[in-house]
Design a protein around this motif. Sequence first.
Motif, PDB file in Angstrom:
ATOM      1  N   ALA A   1       8.452 -15.008   1.327  1.00 42.34           N
ATOM      2  CA  ALA A   1       7.581 -15.006   2.345  1.00 42.34           C
ATOM      3  C   ALA A   1       8.429 -14.262   3.603  1.00 42.34           C
ATOM      4  O   ALA A   1       7.778 -13.512   4.324  1.00 42.34           O
ATOM      5  N   GLU A   2       9.478 -14.887   3.883  1.00 44.38           N
ATOM      6  CA  GLU A   2      10.240 -14.513   5.118  1.00 44.38           C
ATOM      7  C   GLU A   2      10.369 -12.889   4.969  1.00 44.38           C
ATOM      8  O   GLU A   2      10.094 -12.281   6.287  1.00 44.38           O
TER       9      GLU A   2
ATOM     10  N   ALA B   1       8.489 -10.572   3.033  1.00 41.61           N
ATOM     11  CA  ALA B   1       7.283  -9.867   2.928  1.00 41.61           C
ATOM     12  C   ALA B   1       6.498  -9.755   4.224  1.00 41.61           C
ATOM     13  O   ALA B   1       5.976  -8.689   4.682  1.00 41.61           O
ATOM     14  N   SER B   2       6.601 -11.073   4.947  1.00 46.31           N
ATOM     15  CA  SER B   2       5.946 -11.018   6.234  1.00 46.31           C
ATOM     16  C   SER B   2       6.514 -10.113   7.399  1.00 46.31           C
ATOM     17  O   SER B   2       5.613  -9.428   8.080  1.00 46.31           O
TER      18      SER B   2
ATOM     19  N   SER C   1       5.246  -6.668   6.550  1.00 43.27           N
ATOM     20  CA  SER C   1       3.840  -6.296   6.927  1.00 43.27           C
ATOM     21  C   SER C   1       3.813  -6.382   8.317  1.00 43.27           C
ATOM     22  O   SER C   1       2.739  -5.456   8.781  1.00 43.27           O
TER      23      SER C   1
ATOM     24  N   ILE D   1       5.760 -10.282  -2.240  1.00 47.60           N
ATOM     25  CA  ILE D   1       6.500 -11.577  -2.577  1.00 47.60           C
ATOM     26  C   ILE D   1       6.604 -11.160  -4.320  1.00 47.60           C
ATOM     27  O   ILE D   1       5.817 -10.629  -4.818  1.00 47.60           O
TER      28      ILE D   1
ATOM     29  N   GLU E   1       4.072 -20.195  -1.780  1.00 44.05           N
ATOM     30  CA  GLU E   1       4.684 -19.167  -1.171  1.00 44.05           C
ATOM     31  C   GLU E   1       3.697 -18.085  -0.570  1.00 44.05           C
ATOM     32  O   GLU E   1       3.852 -17.547   0.426  1.00 44.05           O
TER      33      GLU E   1
ATOM     34  N   LYS F   1       2.426 -19.642   2.524  1.00 43.10           N
ATOM     35  CA  LYS F   1       3.283 -19.447   3.700  1.00 43.10           C
ATOM     36  C   LYS F   1       3.464 -18.203   4.216  1.00 43.10           C
ATOM     37  O   LYS F   1       3.681 -18.084   5.510  1.00 43.10           O
ATOM     38  N   CYS F   2       3.259 -16.998   3.378  1.00 44.58           N
ATOM     39  CA  CYS F   2       3.263 -15.849   4.114  1.00 44.58           C
ATOM     40  C   CYS F   2       2.110 -15.728   4.689  1.00 44.58           C
ATOM     41  O   CYS F   2       2.077 -15.015   5.850  1.00 44.58           O
ATOM     42  N   ARG F   3       1.033 -16.293   4.293  1.00 46.77           N
ATOM     43  CA  ARG F   3      -0.370 -15.914   4.978  1.00 46.77           C
ATOM     44  C   ARG F   3      -0.236 -16.610   6.394  1.00 46.77           C
ATOM     45  O   ARG F   3      -0.886 -16.127   7.336  1.00 46.77           O
TER      46      ARG F   3
ATOM     47  N   THR G   1       1.914 -13.778   8.648  1.00 47.83           N
ATOM     48  CA  THR G   1       1.614 -12.737   9.048  1.00 47.83           C
ATOM     49  C   THR G   1      -0.150 -12.603   8.976  1.00 47.83           C
ATOM     50  O   THR G   1      -0.779 -13.355   7.976  1.00 47.83           O
TER      51      THR G   1
ATOM     52  N   PHE H   1      -0.471  -8.265   2.707  1.00 42.09           N
ATOM     53  CA  PHE H   1       0.883  -8.270   1.993  1.00 42.09           C
ATOM     54  C   PHE H   1       0.500  -8.290   0.515  1.00 42.09           C
ATOM     55  O   PHE H   1      -0.908  -8.606   0.121  1.00 42.09           O
TER      56      PHE H   1
END
Length: 336
Positions: free
Chosen positions: A26-27, A29-30, A33, A41, A55, A58-60, A63, A67
């Motif tokens: 996530a770190e 990928a975000s 984006s 991811i 995950e 978390k990414c949501r 950002t 993604f």
Amino acid sequence: MRTRITELFGIEHPIIQGGMHYVGLAELASAVSNAGGLGLITALTQPSPDHLAAEIKKCRGMTDRPFGVNLTFLPSVTPPDYPGYVKAIVDGGVKVVETAGNNPQKWMPGLKEAGIKVIHKCTSVRHALKAEGIGVDALSIDGFECGGHPGEDDVPNFILLPRAAEELKVPFVASGGMADARSLVGALSMGAEGMNMGTRFIATQEAPVHPNVKAAIVAASELDTRLIMRPLRNTERVLNNVGVETLLAKEKELGAAITFADIAPEVAGVYPRIMRNGEMDAGGWSCGMVAGLIHDVPTVKQLIDRIMAEAEQIIRQRLVGFLDEAHAKASQPVGA
């Protein structure tokens, strides 16, 4: 810069972060984006569909931009819980999936029904045409220079990309050897509508890997990768190290009699040891020849902003300048 890829995925810049084992979290990928690209991811880094769902969540939270998730279909005696991973992707509201490995046809109806755009990674035009035929929305064309699995045809992108442009109707991005503005402009000139970067994104501040990994990429030249598992027809381009040299010695000694079990100590379970612990001689890990073009460890935003600014400069000044100079000379009176 607007291309069919930016329009398809709703992104600002035609730059995609490749799906990478123990890197596509996530770190990273975000960060990609948020910088205007498309972050991914890597599903199979997560030990279960529930972990992938967490995950994605978390990414949501990191950002509000698009993604995606990379889902690689691998031949295996005991395959991963692919139905579970697909369900986690659909339930998580992800709208872009990068597929790789085996033909994703089996999974296409469910992904399409959920309104998901599919970009499939291929190392040959014939496989790309097959993927186009089953309804993928875009393709990532992976040249021989790439880190990871380049296929068995050994065709570099200077040939592969124009060939893809001749044959394909759906948009595609260039993958393998992509690192900077020159890569992007070159890929666009050969018919691609963006680029996918893997190794270059590992050497960024947000990449969640051990500092030793980033330092190794910066220190490497274009001559420091090796091809392993060629006798098994599962070729992988990796960064050279003590473990890789041991593996190659086994391949040379055993020849056609070699089996995966013979090289398992240098490839099985290596990624967490390298990416998390920084054990740089543990064995083979995917790295592209493009390491020779990587000289710093910027933030993702600094990298993408630099690429886009320099790409515009190359197009508007360098390339148009050639035309203007040629036109000026052609317009001069004879004998002037």
